[in-house]
Design an enzyme around this catalytic site. Structure first.
Site, PDB file in Angstrom:
ATOM      1  N   LYS A   1     -22.570  -8.602 -47.107  1.00 46.49           N
ATOM      2  CA  LYS A   1     -21.372  -7.985 -46.528  1.00 46.49           C
ATOM      3  C   LYS A   1     -20.322  -9.077 -46.314  1.00 46.49           C
ATOM      4  CE  LYS A   1     -20.732  -4.438 -42.965  1.00 46.49           C
ATOM      5  NZ  LYS A   1     -21.224  -4.069 -41.634  1.00 46.49           N
TER       6      LYS A   1
HETATM    7  C1  E4P Z   1     -20.567  -0.920 -40.404  1.00 49.14           C
HETATM    8  O1  E4P Z   1     -20.799  -1.480 -41.410  1.00 49.14           O
HETATM    9  C2  E4P Z   1     -19.529  -1.336 -39.444  1.00 49.14           C
HETATM   10  O2  E4P Z   1     -19.660  -2.682 -39.122  1.00 49.14           O
HETATM   11  C3  E4P Z   1     -19.623  -0.459 -38.232  1.00 49.14           C
HETATM   12  O3  E4P Z   1     -19.721   0.887 -38.653  1.00 49.14           O
HETATM   13  C4  E4P Z   1     -18.496  -0.664 -37.244  1.00 49.14           C
HETATM   14  O4  E4P Z   1     -18.574   0.335 -36.260  1.00 49.14           O
HETATM   15  P1  E4P Z   1     -17.808   0.246 -34.846  1.00 49.14           P
HETATM   16  O5  E4P Z   1     -16.357   0.409 -35.095  1.00 49.14           O
HETATM   17  O6  E4P Z   1     -18.380   1.366 -34.050  1.00 49.14           O
HETATM   18  O7  E4P Z   1     -18.135  -1.111 -34.280  1.00 49.14           O
END
Ligand code: E4P
Length: 217
Positions: A83
């Protein structure tokens, strides 16, 4: 639509994996910090539980550091998906890693233009954050709709991974738009099972069944 689970909580992952509904897992530095444990060990354990893509986020922001961290992370298991942040260095790394056959999830996407860049960089997944877009008073689902349309126009192979989901409506709207993946906080996945009429109907059926005095096994 594929369902990923958005957590680094191994107990939750094990529990929800037993539903047979999980296609992958996403983590981020905040989720890793929240749950504790050694990053590489946590990712290795998740990869053993879920055979699908498991996103592990780099902490570096410069190209060389991102590539060095990606090299370490991808050795953890074959299903690790690197990622990277949606920056110029992140997308440069994405292009390089994707060309080498490594799965890449480009994260922190907040505009259709950014999503277009990620697709052109060969990303396996683009992660637009619907909840955080809604939080600032913009329309998160419109962002998903725009990205799906653009990707369809050019037949991009990048999958739209709807992230920062806050509730069942985000999931349903994303499915209606044809987004490929939703990454769900555990509580949202659990909430998808629920309907008051299911509970009520089941209670009635069980009460009536008891009146028959029979048992099936
Ligand atoms: C997933 O890959 C993201 O990092 C995550 O969904 C972020 O979510 P949040 O906005 O609830 O922190």
């Amino acid at each position: 639509m594929k369902f990923f689970i958005d957590t680094a909580d191994l107990t939750e992952i094990r529990s929800l994996a037993s539903s047979g509904l999980l296609d992958g897992v996403t983590t981020n530095p905040s989720l890793i910090a929240k749950n504790g444990g050694v990053f590489a060990k946590v990712i290795a354990e998740i990869c053993e539980i879920i055979p699908g893509p498991v996103s592990a986020e780099v902490a570096g922001t410069e190209y060389d550091q991102i590539m060095a961290e990606a090299k370490v992370l991808r050795k953890i298991a074959d299903n690790v998906c690197i990622k990277v942040p949606l920056t110029m260095d992140g997308l440069r790394a994405c292009k390089h890693l994707s060309n080498d056959g490594t799965m890449v999830n480009v994260t922190l996407c907040f505009s259709a233009a950014q999503a277009l860049l990620a697709a052109k960089s060969g990303a396996s997944f683009i992660s637009p954050f619907v909840g955080r877009v809604d939080d600032i008073g913009w329309d998160g689902m419109q962002l998903i709709s725009d990205i799906v349309d653009i990707y369809n126009n050019y037949d991009f192979k990048t999958e739209v991974l709807v992230a920062s989901i806050r509730g069942p409506n985000h999931v349903i709207e994303a499915a209606k738009m044809g987004a490929h993946v939703a990454t769900l906080p555990p509580a949202v996945l659990r909430s998808l099972f629920n309907h008051p009429l299911t509970d009520k109907g089941l209670a009635t059926f069980l009460a009536d069944w008891a009146k028959t005095g029979q048992s099936i096994v």
